[in-house]
Design an enzyme around this catalytic site. Structure first.
Site, PDB file in Angstrom:
ATOM      1  CG  HIS A  74     -30.831 -31.454   0.563  1.00 46.31           C
ATOM      2  ND1 HIS A  74     -29.688 -30.882   0.091  1.00 46.31           N
ATOM      3  CD2 HIS A  74     -31.053 -32.515  -0.249  1.00 46.31           C
ATOM      4  CE1 HIS A  74     -29.246 -31.562  -0.958  1.00 46.31           C
ATOM      5  NE2 HIS A  74     -30.043 -32.556  -1.178  1.00 46.31           N
ATOM      6  CD  GLU A 121     -26.369 -35.712  -4.777  1.00 44.63           C
ATOM      7  OE1 GLU A 121     -27.121 -35.847  -3.792  1.00 44.63           O
ATOM      8  OE2 GLU A 121     -26.448 -34.738  -5.545  1.00 44.63           O
ATOM      9  CG  HIS A 174     -28.364 -30.857  -7.964  1.00 47.11           C
ATOM     10  ND1 HIS A 174     -28.991 -31.854  -8.667  1.00 47.11           N
ATOM     11  CD2 HIS A 174     -27.631 -31.489  -7.018  1.00 47.11           C
ATOM     12  CE1 HIS A 174     -28.651 -33.027  -8.163  1.00 47.11           C
ATOM     13  NE2 HIS A 174     -27.820 -32.837  -7.163  1.00 47.11           N
ATOM     14  CE1 TYR A 189     -28.528 -37.723  -6.622  1.00 40.98           C
ATOM     15  CE2 TYR A 189     -28.397 -36.440  -8.623  1.00 40.98           C
ATOM     16  CZ  TYR A 189     -28.801 -36.575  -7.312  1.00 40.98           C
ATOM     17  OH  TYR A 189     -29.470 -35.561  -6.696  1.00 40.98           O
ATOM     18  CG  HIS A 249     -28.418 -34.750   1.007  1.00 41.78           C
ATOM     19  ND1 HIS A 249     -27.366 -34.128   0.388  1.00 41.78           N
ATOM     20  CD2 HIS A 249     -29.078 -35.407   0.018  1.00 41.78           C
ATOM     21  CE1 HIS A 249     -27.395 -34.378  -0.911  1.00 41.78           C
ATOM     22  NE2 HIS A 249     -28.423 -35.166  -1.167  1.00 41.78           N
TER      23      HIS A 249
END
Lengths: 128, 306
Positions: B197, B264, B245, B254, B148
């Site tokens: 996502h 990431e 997360h 990251y 993503h």
């Protein structure tokens, strides 16, 4: 060997060959607000009050504009002093001493055994 | 069918040789084509020609590509884009090497996105008949594919609405100021398939056109640690992690490429579904949403963009 004086303090750090401003600061127990360390994000902006710097890699104009360069602004992660320099870290750069033992060690080492003890023994180099 | 997935991310790099060392030797992506100042790469488990484009000159994101299922989807998106009120431009086959004709759209946030229905089929490195688990000779982290991208926006709401109205994305998670201000998106995580996502947006002053990060997909916590070990060996600057997360439940590190563009490595996370309710995060809990283990926001994650 060039000296990096931190404006507003009594501290002058000796820079090693090809060492960026941030590399010297971190080696000497200081920290400041840095992120990418590769000249891309622009968070490590500092002002060169006196002296000359060069860059250890290309810094593109979208990150540091010609106008900013003209004004003496540089990226601490990519700037390497080529003469003695005095730098001002803006408030948002949050320069602080995070490892006093290493600051003491760096100052003692660069002033020679014993000679720097008085300076290193004080607390002038502690930036809270 | 509409938008299948994030197809490619085209980023600018200051030094192509340094970028090659990172994206090829460290990340384990494969160079497919080099033309002028651009390099096209793919991961070992991707079938299309490329998913990352590196362009020498500057930093940040030049454009982002989304693949749609069929040519007709382009017409539908063009029509919906006009209704929404964004600038569009038809692109022809070959405008981007190995990419079909399609549509180029300027988002409300100023980012350029392209939709296309076909890319030259290359195939994965393990093939499609009795495939092995992974190629025997992976390089570095050996990332199989992109996952993503997170883009910066001065105003998340408008660009989020674009992705929902025009691309028919659904909202997986959302960051809002508090429960009394649910209309204001500070950040949003949007999906077209079952990933947490395909695209995410984060709000900030002068964030339009900017890149927060592009993500590579890994599997499992152990591959995240292994990636971190390789980053340590290769002196890759780290921003955050390894951690997990709260938002999407993905496991993550990251880090920055040699031009300062954030990357990431992202593993797992739950399976998103179109009928799954949107998870809401309030600003007072954002630190846990971003970093569920450490639960303290660092001084760079929401401020360093390229």
């Amino acid at each position: 060997m060039t000296g990096i004086t931190l404006a507003g303090t009594q501290v002058t750090l000796e820079s090693r060959a090809d060492e960026s401003l941030t590399a010297t600061l971190y080696r000497a127990g200081y920290a400041m607000r840095i992120a990418c360390k590769r000249g891309g994000c622009g968070l490590c902006r500092v002002h060169v009050d006196q002296g000359q710097i060069s860059y250890n890699a290309h810094v593109c104009e979208s990150v540091l504009t010609p106008e900013e360069r003209e004004q003496g602004i540089t990226l601490a992660c990519r700037a390497v002093p080529t003469s003695d320099v005095t730098i001002s870290v803006p408030e948002e750069g949050r320069l602080r001493c995070v490892a006093p033992a290493f600051t003491r060690y760096a100052l003692r080492e660069q002033s020679g055994a014993g000679k720097g003890a008085a300076q290193a023994g004080g607390r002038d180099w502690v930036i809270d | 069918m509409g938008v299948l997935r994030l197809g490619y991310v085209h980023v600018r790099v200051t030094d192509m040789e340094a970028a090659k060392r990172h994206y090829i030797n460290t990340m384990g992506f494969y160079p497919m084509l080099e033309v002028g100042n651009k390099l096209y790469l793919k991961g070992w488990d991707e079938f299309d020609h490329h998913s990352i484009v590196l362009e020498e000159g500057g930093v940040g994101v030049a454009k982002v590509g989304f693949k749609v299922a069929k040519p007709d989807d382009i017409d539908v998106i063009e029509s919906k884009s006009r209704t929404f009120g964004v600038e569009t431009q038809r692109m022809t086959k070959g405008d981007n090497p190995d990419v079909s004709d399609g549509l180029r759209i300027t988002l409300p946030s100023g980012h350029i996105v392209e939709v296309y229905h076909d890319q030259t089929y290359v195939g994965s490195l393990v093939g499609t008949v009795n495939p092995q688990l992974f190629p025997r000779e992976l390089v570095g982290i050996g990332a199989p594919r992109i996952d993503h991208a997170l883009l910066g926006c001065d105003d998340v709401n408008t660009t989020e609405k674009f992705f929902i109205d025009v691309f028919d994305f659904y909202q997986v998670e959302r960051l809002i100021p508090d429960l009394d201000h649910q209309d204001c998106s500070l950040a949003t995580w949007l999906s077209s398939g079952n990933r947490g996502h395909d695209i995410a947006l984060i709000q900030g002053e002068n964030y339009d056109k900017k890149l927060h990060h592009l993500a590579f997909q890994l599997e499992g916590w152990s591959d995240i640690l292994k990636a971190g070990q390789i980053m340590s060996i290769d002196d890759v600057p780290i921003d955050m992690g390894p951690t997990q997360h709260g938002i999407t439940r993905g496991k993550t590190i990251y880090y920055f490429d040699p031009s300062g563009n954030r990357n990431e490595v992202f593993a797992d996370g739950y399976v998103a579904q179109r009928d799954r309710p949107t998870m809401l995060w309030t600003a007072d809990q954002v630190a846990r949403g971003i970093n569920a283990i450490n639960r303290t926001l660092n001084e760079t994650f929401t401020t360093a963009l390229t």
